[in-house]
Write a protein that holds these residues in place. Structure first.
Motif, short mmCIF file in Angstrom:
data_model
loop_
_atom_site.label_atom_id
_atom_site.label_comp_id
_atom_site.label_asym_id
_atom_site.label_seq_id
_atom_site.Cartn_x
_atom_site.Cartn_y
_atom_site.Cartn_z
N GLY A 655 0.79 -1.23 0.00
CA GLY A 655 0.00 0.00 0.00
C GLY A 655 0.81 1.27 0.00
N LEU A 656 2.11 1.18 0.12
CA LEU A 656 2.95 2.38 0.20
C LEU A 656 4.09 2.27 -0.79
CD1 LEU A 656 3.20 2.69 4.10
CD2 LEU A 656 1.61 3.91 2.59
N ALA A 657 4.55 3.44 -1.24
CA ALA A 657 5.72 3.48 -2.13
C ALA A 657 6.99 3.76 -1.37
CB ALA A 657 5.52 4.55 -3.21
N ASP A 658 6.87 4.00 -0.04
CA ASP A 658 8.04 4.38 0.74
C ASP A 658 9.08 3.27 0.79
OD1 ASP A 658 6.16 6.30 1.08
OD2 ASP A 658 6.23 6.35 3.27
N ALA A 659 8.65 2.06 1.11
CA ALA A 659 9.59 0.96 1.30
C ALA A 659 10.40 0.66 0.04
CB ALA A 659 8.85 -0.29 1.78
N PRO A 660 9.80 0.53 -1.15
CA PRO A 660 10.62 0.30 -2.34
C PRO A 660 11.62 1.42 -2.60
CG PRO A 660 8.35 -0.27 -2.79
CD PRO A 660 8.36 0.41 -1.45
N LEU A 661 11.22 2.68 -2.30
CA LEU A 661 12.14 3.79 -2.53
C LEU A 661 13.34 3.69 -1.60
CD1 LEU A 661 9.56 6.70 -2.93
CD2 LEU A 661 10.93 5.63 -4.74
N ILE A 662 13.12 3.34 -0.34
CA ILE A 662 14.23 3.20 0.61
C ILE A 662 15.06 1.98 0.26
CG2 ILE A 662 14.79 2.78 3.03
CD1 ILE A 662 12.31 4.39 3.79
N ALA A 663 14.38 0.84 -0.09
CA ALA A 663 15.10 -0.40 -0.37
C ALA A 663 16.04 -0.26 -1.56
CB ALA A 663 14.10 -1.54 -0.60
N SER A 664 15.66 0.54 -2.52
CA SER A 664 16.51 0.70 -3.70
C SER A 664 17.77 1.51 -3.42
CB SER A 664 15.71 1.37 -4.82
OG SER A 664 15.30 2.69 -4.43
N ARG A 665 17.84 2.18 -2.25
CA ARG A 665 18.98 3.03 -1.93
C ARG A 665 19.99 2.34 -1.01
NH1 ARG A 665 16.02 5.49 -5.00
NH2 ARG A 665 15.75 7.76 -5.14
N VAL A 666 19.62 1.26 -0.37
CA VAL A 666 20.49 0.63 0.63
C VAL A 666 21.19 -0.57 0.01
CG1 VAL A 666 19.07 1.42 2.54
CG2 VAL A 666 18.59 -0.79 1.50
N GLU A 667 22.19 -1.05 0.73
CA GLU A 667 22.97 -2.19 0.25
C GLU A 667 22.20 -3.50 0.37
OE1 GLU A 667 27.41 -4.17 0.91
OE2 GLU A 667 26.73 -2.52 2.19
N GLY A 668 21.41 -3.62 1.39
CA GLY A 668 20.65 -4.85 1.58
C GLY A 668 19.36 -4.60 2.33
N VAL A 669 18.38 -5.48 2.08
CA VAL A 669 17.07 -5.39 2.71
C VAL A 669 16.80 -6.68 3.47
CG1 VAL A 669 14.59 -5.10 2.38
CG2 VAL A 669 16.21 -3.85 0.93
N ILE A 670 16.35 -6.54 4.71
CA ILE A 670 15.91 -7.68 5.52
C ILE A 670 14.38 -7.63 5.58
CG2 ILE A 670 15.97 -8.77 7.78
CD1 ILE A 670 18.76 -7.62 8.17
N TYR A 671 13.75 -8.75 5.21
CA TYR A 671 12.29 -8.79 5.15
C TYR A 671 11.78 -9.53 6.38
CZ TYR A 671 7.92 -8.31 2.56
OH TYR A 671 6.67 -7.92 2.14
N ALA A 672 11.01 -8.85 7.21
CA ALA A 672 10.43 -9.45 8.42
C ALA A 672 9.06 -10.04 8.09
CB ALA A 672 10.31 -8.41 9.53
N VAL A 673 8.87 -11.28 8.46
CA VAL A 673 7.60 -11.99 8.22
C VAL A 673 7.07 -12.50 9.55
CG1 VAL A 673 6.47 -13.87 7.01
CG2 VAL A 673 8.37 -12.66 5.92
#
Length: 735
Positions: A655-673
């Motif tokens: 529902g938000l565009a914030d997370a993809p914008l931040i994820a594309s700028r960092v070296e790695g993304v950890i996904y919490a489930v």
């Protein structure tokens, strides 16, 4: 659900991993895990079924079963066996026995029992079996049924009896068990005994009716054949009188067989022909005698006693005469007397021989005359016989018709007598072995059996519900499902906390939460060539899945490892880090993205955790627009110059565009489930959004994990000791 999701390798390349590429769990093990996870559902369902079975058993009206045993023979024997009436028996004639079983459940038999027991007009009978109807036939006036509609009630009564009667053959025997179930033991006994009695009666009546039909048919045929026989006999006698054909009656031979009739002419011809043969033989004999006779020397003359006497006397006289001639002369008176006596004897012999010869000739003439007379009569009878033969052709036709009709009539009459005897003295082939006695205890309901069935049904239904729930449940249940279903490398499983705040647990170096995140930190060491990625973003599919707690824990653990760490609260829509740390968020990320360059004023030092924190700042009206600018990339560059690691608490993906914008700028993304908290399809959608933004997803962290609810049912390989702390692992993690 067999899907694959693209992730990035440490080198930045896309790697496709999915459930189909992972090693499959054996089916038995998977089912055991499902049953273990849903054990309370199964237990609850089983308990409910047992309670329902107990209540139903106690509420059911007791039923009593009366039973009797019959022996059904293949065929009854006849006291007076008659050829053709007694059929062959067969021990394995299943067709016969199946027919008998069907007759035991016939509608006619049921209605006959209902009539005999007077059940048709008894309202209590229908009430006993719970039968109600609004039809006029079942209207009750003054406690009794109306006279009309008895046929309808009889049909219903028969159906009720058939619904509660059972016929059970005993295997490999001629025995049949007949049982009836009702709420009244006495009534059940009456019905069963009446059923067997009426079955025997019906069998006997059916046998009698079968012979009765045969007798009626034979009587009709006998009358027809009798009339045909009389007609043919009259026709035969009339033709014989018309043609003056006289036949001698057929004689009975010694062996009991009857000879064919002979005509009078044939009989006379046979007699005269015999007499002619005798006369011809007599004539031949007389002719032979005549030929042999002659000169007194005939054979008959030699056989004549008178001639032989005379010859003997002559021989004596001749002897005396010869003696006298020796002494005297022929003129001697004594000699002359003897001579005269000899002459007299010779004349007597001559006369006697002449008489014998005449007799032979007379016999010969008589024989010839008799032969000629008989031959003439025989020739005359031959002509008469031939003429009669021509006239007897039609007579013989009539005679054969009479004989045929008489044979048919006699055979049918004999058959009629045999069937009458056989039908009257047959023995019943159905016998009662054990008559029914009133049952002493009810046959149903049986509490133990019903409870056992309810238990089995509950277990089966519970297992079915568990499987259905498992199929409908798309939540991630086990740590291994992160990679098997989502295609995410598993970094660690974080236990669920109940009675402890996440902040307190993170500060407690001995807590199970810290142990779990230490495993995550250790796994991060192998994600890049230089160890833990310098810039990390922690996100999730939706809020409250534990991403903020994960970001806080990783920042704290990296700080404890003597790393310079800054924690950035990137969720500018629903920030939570300032409350976890206990600082103000009046100046933070949103201020920098909006154009402020005073980074030092935005950083706060969390003394208890050992790292710096940049809060989200005031809530902006356009967070996504702020993130699309280059200010975020600039901020990360400046922070990485001051700190070893930048950990960003990213907003949720969906529902938000914030997370993809931040994820594309960092070296790695950890996904919490969240374990048992979100559908895998939603997680997959969120991962795809990040992949589409060229984000590098390092791996996943399974939060709020409960070992007791997992498919393993024990501490698993990710327990880190928190399996010992299940009593305190029921709380939540901060989002």
């Amino acid at each position: 659900m067999n899907m694959s999701y693209p992730t990035r390798s440490a080198a930045g390349g896309a790697v496709l991993t999915g459930r189909g590429e992972q090693e499959q769990i054996p089916a038995i093990r998977r089912y055991l895990r499902i049953l273990n996870r849903r054990k309370w559902v199964i237990a609850g369902t089983t308990f409910a079924c047992v309670i329902l079975g107990l209540v139903a058993t106690l509420l059911i009206t007791p039923k009593y079963t009366a039973k009797t045993t019959l022996e059904i023979s293949r065929e009854s024997n006849n006291i007076a066996p008659v050829q053709g009436v007694e059929r062959e028996t067969g021990a394995a004639d299943q067709e016969f026995y199946q027919t008998q079983y069907g007759l035991l459940r016939s509608r006619i038999l049921a209605e006959r029992v209902a009539t005999e027991l007077k059940l048709v007009d008894d309202p209590k009978f229908y009430e006993m079996f719970g039968y109600t109807s609004q039809r006029p036939a079942f209207n009750i006036i003054s406690g009794r049924f109306t006279p009309g509609g008895r046929g309808d009630r009889l049909r219903v009564a028969g159906e009720i009896l058939l619904d509660h009667i059972s016929v059970t053959p005993t295997r490999l025997s001629r025995l049949v068990d007949i049982s009836f179930v009702s709420p009244d033991p006495i009534f059940s006994t009456r019905v069963v005994n009446a059923w067997t009695t009426n079955f025997i009666k019906v069998s006997l009546e059916r046998r009698y009716q079968a012979t009765s039909y045969a007798r009626n048919f034979l009587e009709t045929r006998l009358e027809q054949l009798r009339q045909r026989l009389e007609t043919s006999e009259r026709q035969l006698v009339g033709y014989a009188s018309q043609q003056r054909l006289i036949n001698l009656p057929a004689a009975q031979a010694a062996g009991g067989t009857q000879t064919v009739e002979r005509s009078l002419v044939a009989d006379d011809l046979a007699s005269l022909n015999g007499a002619l043969a005798q006369a011809r033989a007599t004539r031949i004999d007389a002719e032979a005698k005549l030929q042999q006779s002659g000169g007194g020397t005939a054979v008959e003359a030699l056989r004549n006693d008178a001639i032989n006497t005379l010859r003997a006397r002559r021989a004596i006289v001749a002897s005396d005469y010869q003696k006298l001639l020796v002494q005297f002369e022929p003129q001697y008176p004594a000699a002359q007397a003897l001579k005269s006596q000899l002459d007299q004897i010779d004349r007597s012999i001559a006369r006697e021989e002449q008489r014998v010869s005449g007799s032979i000739q007379g016999e010969y003439r008589q024989a010839v005359e008799r032969e000629q007379l008989l031959e003439a009569r025989v020739n005359g009878l031959k002509d008469s016989f031939l003429d009669q033969r021509r006239r007897a052709i039609q007579y013989n036709i009539y005679q054969r018709e009479v004989d045929t009709n008489r044979q048919l009539y006699d055979g049918l009459l004999q058959r009629y007598k045999e069937i009458g005897i056989a039908g009257g003295v047959g023995i019943n082939n159905v016998a009662v072995v054990d008559p029914a006695d009133p049952p002493l205890k009810p046959s149903s309901p049986r509490l133990a059996l019903n409870l056992a069935l309810a238990l089995l049904a509950g277990l089966g239904l519970g297992a079915l519900i568990a499987l259905l729930l498992e199929q409908a449940d798309e939540a991630i249940a086990d740590p291994e499902e992160m990679q098997r279903i989502l295609g995410l490398p598993l970094l660690g499983a974080i236990p669920k906390l109940l009675d402890e705040e996440p902040r307190t647990a993170i500060l407690d170096r001995k807590s199970s939460l810290v142990d779990a995140y230490l495993s995550v930190q250790a796994n991060l060491q192998f994600t890049t060539e230089h160890g833990v990625p310098r810039s990390l973003a922690i996100t999730s599919t939706r809020p409250a899945e534990g991403k903020s707690t994960t970001a806080l824990a990783l920042a704290a653990l990296l700080a404890r490892a003597q790393r310079r760490v800054v924690l950035v609260d990137g969720d500018m829509r629903s920030p939570s880090m300032h409350s976890l740390i206990g600082v103000s968020h009046d100046n933070g990320l949103s201020n920098y993205l909006a154009g402020s360059d005073e980074i030092d004023a935005m950083l706060h030092h969390a003394e208890k955790f050992g790292f710096a924190i940049m809060t989200s700042g005031p809530l902006p009206p356009n967070a996504a627009e702020l993130l699309t600018s280059s200010r975020l990339q600039k901020l990360l560059g400046e922070l990485l110059e001051r700190f070893d690691h930048v950990v960003i608490d990213s907003p949720p993906v969906m529902g938000l565009a914030d997370a993809p914008l931040i994820a594309s700028r960092v070296e790695g993304v950890i996904y919490a489930v969240e374990s048992h908290g979100i559908r895998a399809s939603l997680v997959a959608t969120g991962i795809n959004r990040l992949v589409s933004a060229n984000a590098h997803i390092i791996g996943g962290v399974l939060t709020k994990f409960e070992a007791r609810r997992s498919m393993t049912g024990y501490g698993y390989d990710y327990g880190y000791g928190y399996g010992r702390d299940d009593t305190r692992s029921s709380g939540g993690l901060a989002g």
